[in-house]
Scaffold this motif. Structure first.
Motif, short mmCIF file in Angstrom:
data_model
loop_
_atom_site.label_atom_id
_atom_site.label_comp_id
_atom_site.label_asym_id
_atom_site.label_seq_id
_atom_site.Cartn_x
_atom_site.Cartn_y
_atom_site.Cartn_z
N ASP A 70 -12.55 23.08 11.98
CA ASP A 70 -11.45 22.30 12.53
C ASP A 70 -12.00 21.09 13.29
OD1 ASP A 70 -9.27 21.26 13.92
OD2 ASP A 70 -8.37 23.24 14.21
N MET A 77 -10.54 18.38 14.54
CA MET A 77 -9.79 17.93 15.71
C MET A 77 -10.08 18.82 16.91
SD MET A 77 -6.58 16.72 16.99
CE MET A 77 -5.36 17.34 18.12
N ALA A 78 -10.10 20.15 16.67
CA ALA A 78 -10.39 21.07 17.77
C ALA A 78 -11.82 20.85 18.27
CB ALA A 78 -10.19 22.51 17.33
N SER A 79 -12.76 20.58 17.37
CA SER A 79 -14.14 20.34 17.79
C SER A 79 -14.21 19.15 18.73
CB SER A 79 -15.05 20.06 16.59
OG SER A 79 -14.88 21.02 15.61
N GLU A 80 -13.48 18.12 18.38
CA GLU A 80 -13.46 16.90 19.18
C GLU A 80 -12.91 17.21 20.58
OE1 GLU A 80 -14.42 13.76 18.00
OE2 GLU A 80 -13.90 12.80 19.90
N ILE A 81 -11.82 17.98 20.62
CA ILE A 81 -11.20 18.29 21.91
C ILE A 81 -12.10 19.15 22.77
CG2 ILE A 81 -9.36 19.71 22.90
CD1 ILE A 81 -7.47 18.52 20.96
N VAL A 82 -12.91 19.99 22.12
CA VAL A 82 -13.79 20.88 22.87
C VAL A 82 -15.04 20.14 23.35
CG1 VAL A 82 -15.22 22.93 22.57
CG2 VAL A 82 -12.90 22.96 21.80
N ASN A 135 -5.66 12.77 27.07
CA ASN A 135 -7.02 13.23 26.76
C ASN A 135 -7.65 12.45 25.61
OD1 ASN A 135 -5.94 14.54 24.46
ND2 ASN A 135 -7.47 16.15 24.65
N PRO A 184 -11.69 11.94 22.88
CA PRO A 184 -11.45 13.26 23.47
C PRO A 184 -12.73 14.00 23.88
CG PRO A 184 -10.11 12.98 21.51
CD PRO A 184 -10.98 11.76 21.61
N HIS A 185 -13.79 13.87 23.06
CA HIS A 185 -14.99 14.65 23.42
C HIS A 185 -15.61 14.14 24.72
CE1 HIS A 185 -18.07 11.66 22.12
NE2 HIS A 185 -17.16 11.31 21.23
N CYS A 206 -13.37 15.33 27.60
CA CYS A 206 -13.61 16.75 27.85
C CYS A 206 -14.85 16.93 28.72
CB CYS A 206 -13.78 17.48 26.52
SG CYS A 206 -14.12 19.22 26.71
N ARG A 220 -5.39 26.08 18.13
CA ARG A 220 -6.35 25.84 17.06
C ARG A 220 -7.72 26.35 17.44
NH1 ARG A 220 -4.77 19.89 14.69
NH2 ARG A 220 -6.47 20.25 13.27
N PHE A 247 -11.34 28.16 16.42
CA PHE A 247 -12.12 28.06 15.18
C PHE A 247 -11.96 29.36 14.43
CE2 PHE A 247 -14.15 25.26 18.29
CZ PHE A 247 -13.90 24.07 17.64
N ARG A 283 -11.50 29.21 25.90
CA ARG A 283 -12.40 28.16 25.42
C ARG A 283 -12.32 26.93 26.33
NH1 ARG A 283 -11.11 26.00 19.53
NH2 ARG A 283 -9.54 24.81 20.65
#
Lengths: 185, 320, 244, 287
Positions: free
Chosen positions: B198, B200-205, C51, C73-74, C77, C89, C91, C153
């Protein structure tokens, strides 16, 4: 769109829960989603004509067109405008009108007031009231409780997938539990 | 990450490499040795492609052009200016890496979907093919050119040319796999798994998805470019047909899909099976293309996940 | 109270139609602020602007005194702002442990060792109540468990503030109570500020220090939950005009 | 004024490319399948018609048989090997569709190249050349251009004014909306695949009429058609037709003035640059 895991949907005592979306329309269920799902690069009139795509609806295209133009005079004025260039309220009207063009026995409106200004919402419910006068069954899912209940014969309150309250529109309108379910106070 | 995983990886890589290293003892004929070399060359290119397409879903359809531009630059420099090939191969390799990083950068900056990146890179592949033919004064067009011999030091006199190449490729493979394994077990490996799952989720994390993708395209293409140059020097004759879409890209794509995307063993098994199949089909002439077409269809209709993931699912073996 | 997050006249258009218009807000350190409004009011869009998933057409986002408008966003964060999504979402093909470790490793401002990340992951899974499932693959989780996993997470990245996009939908009353206790605990123990979109009003009204109401992309009202519940404009936005 | 015949050649060539490319555009717009075997359908029809024509079958009947053969074969493909792609969604569908049709393209190419190796086929009319104002025209070329243009105009009328055409556009613009109107998208997709492959077949025959068609050119036809479709905007039929004529003319001129390989490179660059800088295509709207 989404088929139920359990249970059945009964229309005129036929079980239709297993049909694909286009078949449901053929059978007379017209669903008007909150997203409206119009054809943005077609004109108003083309959108309406496509509503009358099924054989059954095509036969009654002219009279239905007359009916929706009577209910939504603004659509008649703008019949050659591209759907994508219209305002939110007009698009909602067009979506409902297109739904009516399919010649339904039941018209399902999903949150029609989404994103509309209060003045438009009032107008919208006025039209919905008029539609019910045309002898058409309307199933309405709505956040704007008071207005929805004032046009409804019967109402159901769903909380997390269960029906928690039901009754006639007038009964529910004065029931304090309904307000509590919405506002949490 | 944990000790067991590390040991498991090492054992599997060791088994694969030992089997590969023993093959020349069984197949000694000149033709067989040539096929073995092709096997390793395609395997390395498939691993490079896996880094790009398998691990970060960037559909590059220009492996042939990357490998080819590396070879044409290094081969022609070596030939025309008498430069030692080993000195110019890094230039070709960097060129391939740079081109891929450029395409990857465009893809992430313009948010291209896989299909559009595929067509853009396919355009580049075909432009490359046309340029090679068009610039006939430099490249020799369809006739090609003969690059100078790549010196392999004492290996050649010890083992003979083909075997020397083979064991050079084995060394490259071992180094590649060891780096590959440690990367996969590092934080970057985790980031790759996350991106595949994913984006998009990687980017947000907190993962810099753009940077990971561009880096992987760069690294994968460097491997493709380096191997592509060795392919040309090994072949001792460079012509556009070596690096055409039909003779390289499609085969590498099939090898990867068959073996299994985003696995370490997949490219090895895929390259093995299709090198053999390619030799079996060779007598068919133009019908080879038909056979490859049918194989591609069957793979995508019935076998999208690939053989290694399939065995892994069936047997619960911890294959990598 | 120090201001930790600030939005100044944030505006975003989608295809000519405004989704968020001139929204100003301030969030103080340690607060729980609820963000409510009817469907299509622009709540998720506002979060996406804050964000860095979306770039605002106008306006600025200030986080801990730093202008973060337009940052990816990264980066946001890593600066200390975590986020959970309306439709969770996680993983799906990674284990729960890896899912939470990903937050600890990549979302943290500082580089931390893998062993440390694993330790954090164990603790966060316990905090949200998923401690018996470390090696389960995330796709086997129910929707509610996915929400919990996503929260773990987010927490693992050691955030200053966390943007939670709906957490209670679909929970029964007992579960809502439990979830409310969880949010309380997060604020107390980990000193995390919470900016929170929620449809379950009961929870927002009880838990939030302040509530911001959006309607049609505009900020309609702001104040203590008790004030908001009495505000006629809010009631009208929710229930429609002419309310008794 | 030696440019005018070159430009006319270019327009005719462009119309043939448009004929091929509208099929790609419609098929992709409806079902997200980028048909990488599209050019092979042109070869099938072109070669069939030429072979029949070669054994003294009336050119018109030969062409009809060729076009129908391409269409029927397309229909069979749509109902068999593409089913697995249609079952998938999102990126998986796009990639499966792309690779399955790539495989199909190779298979057809291998078969045709083997069966009808190294031969040029052409469909002949009984007239030779016409001289006008001192310039020489080949009537076959003009006939090919005329038929292509008329077909494209008919297609646009079909899409604009018939119920079927409106249904096609509705599915391209919004598949859910189309279903709500009672339109069955998979039925529409099937018919369009049939029409699209027939149009490809017609393009092949037109090429056999204006010059020659060889089994070898299938791949190139596919690639050129995809480029035209992309430059036109992948989902816009009008854009595709405009792009086809434009690129056809430029291709002819560049070939004439500099050389074929530069013209080909120009073609490919046009696609890459469109994707990067103007992904919505020349005209920038759907259908």
């Amino acid at each position: 769109m989404i088929r139920p895991k359990n249970g059945r949907i009964i229309l005129d005592s036929f079980d239709i829960s297993k049909y694909e979306a286009y078949k449901r329309t053929e059978l007379g269920i017209s669903y008007v989603p909150a997203e409206r799902e119009l054809f943005p690069q077609m004109t108003v009139i083309e959108n309406l004509e496509l509503g009358a795509f099924t054989k059954r609806a095509r036969k009654r295209k002219e009279e239905n067109l007359e009916l929706v133009f009577r209910l939504f005079p603004r659509l008649k004025e703008r019949k050659n405008q591209l759907a994508g260039t219209m305002s939110g309220g007009e698009q909602q009207m067009l979506a409902i009108a297109r739904g009516m063009m399919t010649c339904p026995t039941i018209l399902m409106l999903d949150e029609p007031s989404t994103g509309l200004a209060p003045k438009l919402v009032a107008e919208l419910f006025e039209v919905i009231r008029k539609i019910t006068e045309e002898n058409l069954t309307v199933l309405l899912v709505e956040q704007h409780m008071t207005q929805a209940l004032s046009v409804a014969d019967r109402g159901y309150v769903l909380e997390t997938g269960r029906i928690t309250l039901s009754g006639s529109g007038e009964e529910l309108l004065v029931n304090p539990l309904v307000k509590q379910a919405y506002l949490g106070v | 990450m944990d000790k067991n995983q590390f040991r498991n990886d090492t054992i599997q890589i060791l088994i694969a490499v030992v089997i590969l290293a023993l093959l020349p003892l069984l197949f000694r004929g000149a033709y067989q040795l040539r096929v073995l070399n092709l096997f390793l060359l395609f395997m390395l290119i498939t691993i490079g492609f896996n880094l790009i397409f398998g691990h970060t879903n960037q559909l590059f359809l220009c492996q042939g052009a990357l490998a080819g531009s590396s070879m044409y630059v290094s081969g022609l420099l070596a030939l025309n200016y008498g430069i030692e090939p080993w000195l110019v191969i890094p230039l070709g390799t960097l060129l391939a890496g740079g081109l891929a990083a450029f395409f990857s950068f465009i893809a992430v900056a313009r948010k291209l979907e896989a299909i559009f990146l595929g067509i853009t890179t396919l355009s580049f592949q075909l432009i490359f093919q046309n340029l090679i033919v068009g610039l006939r004064d430099i490249t020799g067009a369809d006739i090609g050119f003969i690059p100078p011999e790549l010196s392999l030091g004492p290996l050649t006199s010890l083992l003979g040319r083909s075997q020397a190449y083979y064991y050079l490729l084995i060394i490259i493979l071992v180094v590649t796999l060891l780096i590959y394994r440690s990367v996969m077990n590092s934080n970057i490996g985790l980031a790759l798994k996350m991106i595949l799952d994913d984006e998009m989720a990687s980017e947000i994390v907190g993962v810099n998805v753009r940077r990971v993708k561009i880096t992987m395209a760069f690294a994968g293409a460097m491997l493709i470019g380096f191997t592509g140059a060795l392919y040309g020097f090994f072949n001792a004759y460079v012509a556009p047909s070596l690096y055409e879409f039909t003779s390289l890209d499609i085969i590498v794509l099939i090898m990867l899909i068959f073996g299994g995307k985003a696995t370490i063993l997949g490219p090895i098994v895929g390259a093995g099976v299709f090198t053999i199949l390619n030799e079996i089909l060779r007598p068919l002439g133009p019908l080879t293309v038909l056979a490859y077409g049918v194989v591609l269809m069957i793979l995508f209709i019935f076998f999208r996940e690939g053989i290694i993931p399939w065995i892994k699912n069936k047997t619960k073996l911890p294959l990598i | 109270m120090t201001i930790i997050l600030e939005g100044k006249s944030l505006t975003k258009y989608f295809g000519g139609l405004p989704a968020v218009r001139d929204v100003d807000f301030e969030i103080g350190q340690g607060e729980i602020v609820g963000l409510i409004g009817p469907n299509g009011a622009g709540k998720t869009t506002l979060f996406n602007i804050i964000n860095g998933v979306l770039k605002p057409d106008r306006g600025r986002v200030i986080f801990r005194g730093k202008d973060i408008t337009g940052l990816k966003p990264h980066t946001v964060c890593k600066l200390g702002m975590a986020r959970t999504l309306q439709v969770p979402r996680p993983f799906l093909n990674l284990s729960l442990l890896e899912n939470v470790m990903s937050g600890a490793i990549f979302g943290n401002h500082n580089t931390i060792a893998r062993s440390k990340a694993e330790e954090i992951a164990y603790r966060m899974l316990e905090v949200v109540g998923l401690n018996h499932k470390h090696y389960v693959i995330a796709k086997n989780l129910t929707l509610q468990e996915r929400k919990k996993l996503e929260l773990a997470r987010a927490l693992a990245s050691n955030p200053e503030i966390i943007l939670i996009d709906e957490y209670m939908g679909g929970l029964n009353p007992a579960e809502v109570k439990e979830a409310m206790e969880l949010l309380q605990r997060i604020r107390k123990e980990y000193k995390v500020t919470i900016f929170w979109v929620e449809h379950v009003m009961r929870a927002v009204m009880q838990l939030a220090d302040r509530v911001i109401v959006l309607n049609q992309g505009l900020k309609l009202a702001e104040g203590k939950p008790s004030e908001i519940a009495q505000d006629s404009r809010v009631i009208e936005a929710y229930l429609g005009g002419g309310v008794v | 004024m030696s440019y005018i015949p070159v430009i006319i050649d270019g327009i005719v060539y462009g119309l043939q490319l448009s004929l091929l490319a509208v099929g790609i555009t419609l098929i992709f717009g409806l079902g997200e399948i980028l048909n990488l075997s599209h050019g092979e359908f042109a070869v099938i029809a072109g070669v069939t018609a030429a072979v029949l024509n070669g054994v003294d079958v009336n050119p018109f009947i030969s062409a009809l048989v060729g076009v129908l053969l391409a269409g029927v074969f397309g229909l069979i493909i749509e109902k068999t090997i593409l089913i697995s792609a249609y079952k998938a969604t999102g990126e998986t569908r796009i990639l499966s569709g792309m690779f399955i049709t790539l495989g199909l393209g190779f298979a057809l190419h291998g078969y045709m190249a083997n069966q009808f190796a190294l031969v040029s086929y052409s469909v002949r009319l009984p007239i030779d050349t016409i001289e006008f104002l001192g310039m020489v025209f080949r009537p076959t070329n003009l006939v090919a251009g005329g038929i292509s243009a008329i077909t494209l105009i008919l297609l646009m009328l079909l899409l604009k004014y018939t119920y079927f055409g409106k249904a096609v556009r509705s599915v391209v613009q919004n598949e859910i909306g189309a279903q709500l109107c009672g339109i069955n998208p998979s039925r529409i997709r099937m018919i369009i695949f049939f029409i699209g492959t027939m149009l490809a077949g017609l393009a092949g025959i037109m090429q056999g009429l204006s010059s020659t068609i060889e089994p070898e050119v299938g791949v190139q036809l596919t690639i050129f058609a995809i480029i035209v479709s992309i430059v036109g905007g992948v989902r816009s039929v009008t854009g595709t037709i405009v792009a086809g004529i434009l690129l056809g003319v430029v291709y002819s001129l560049v070939s004439f003035l500099i050389g074929t390989y530069i013209a080909t490179i120009f073609f490919l660059l046009a696609a890459a640059l469109t994707i990067v800088f103007r992904p919505e295509g020349l005209l920038g709207h759907k259908v």
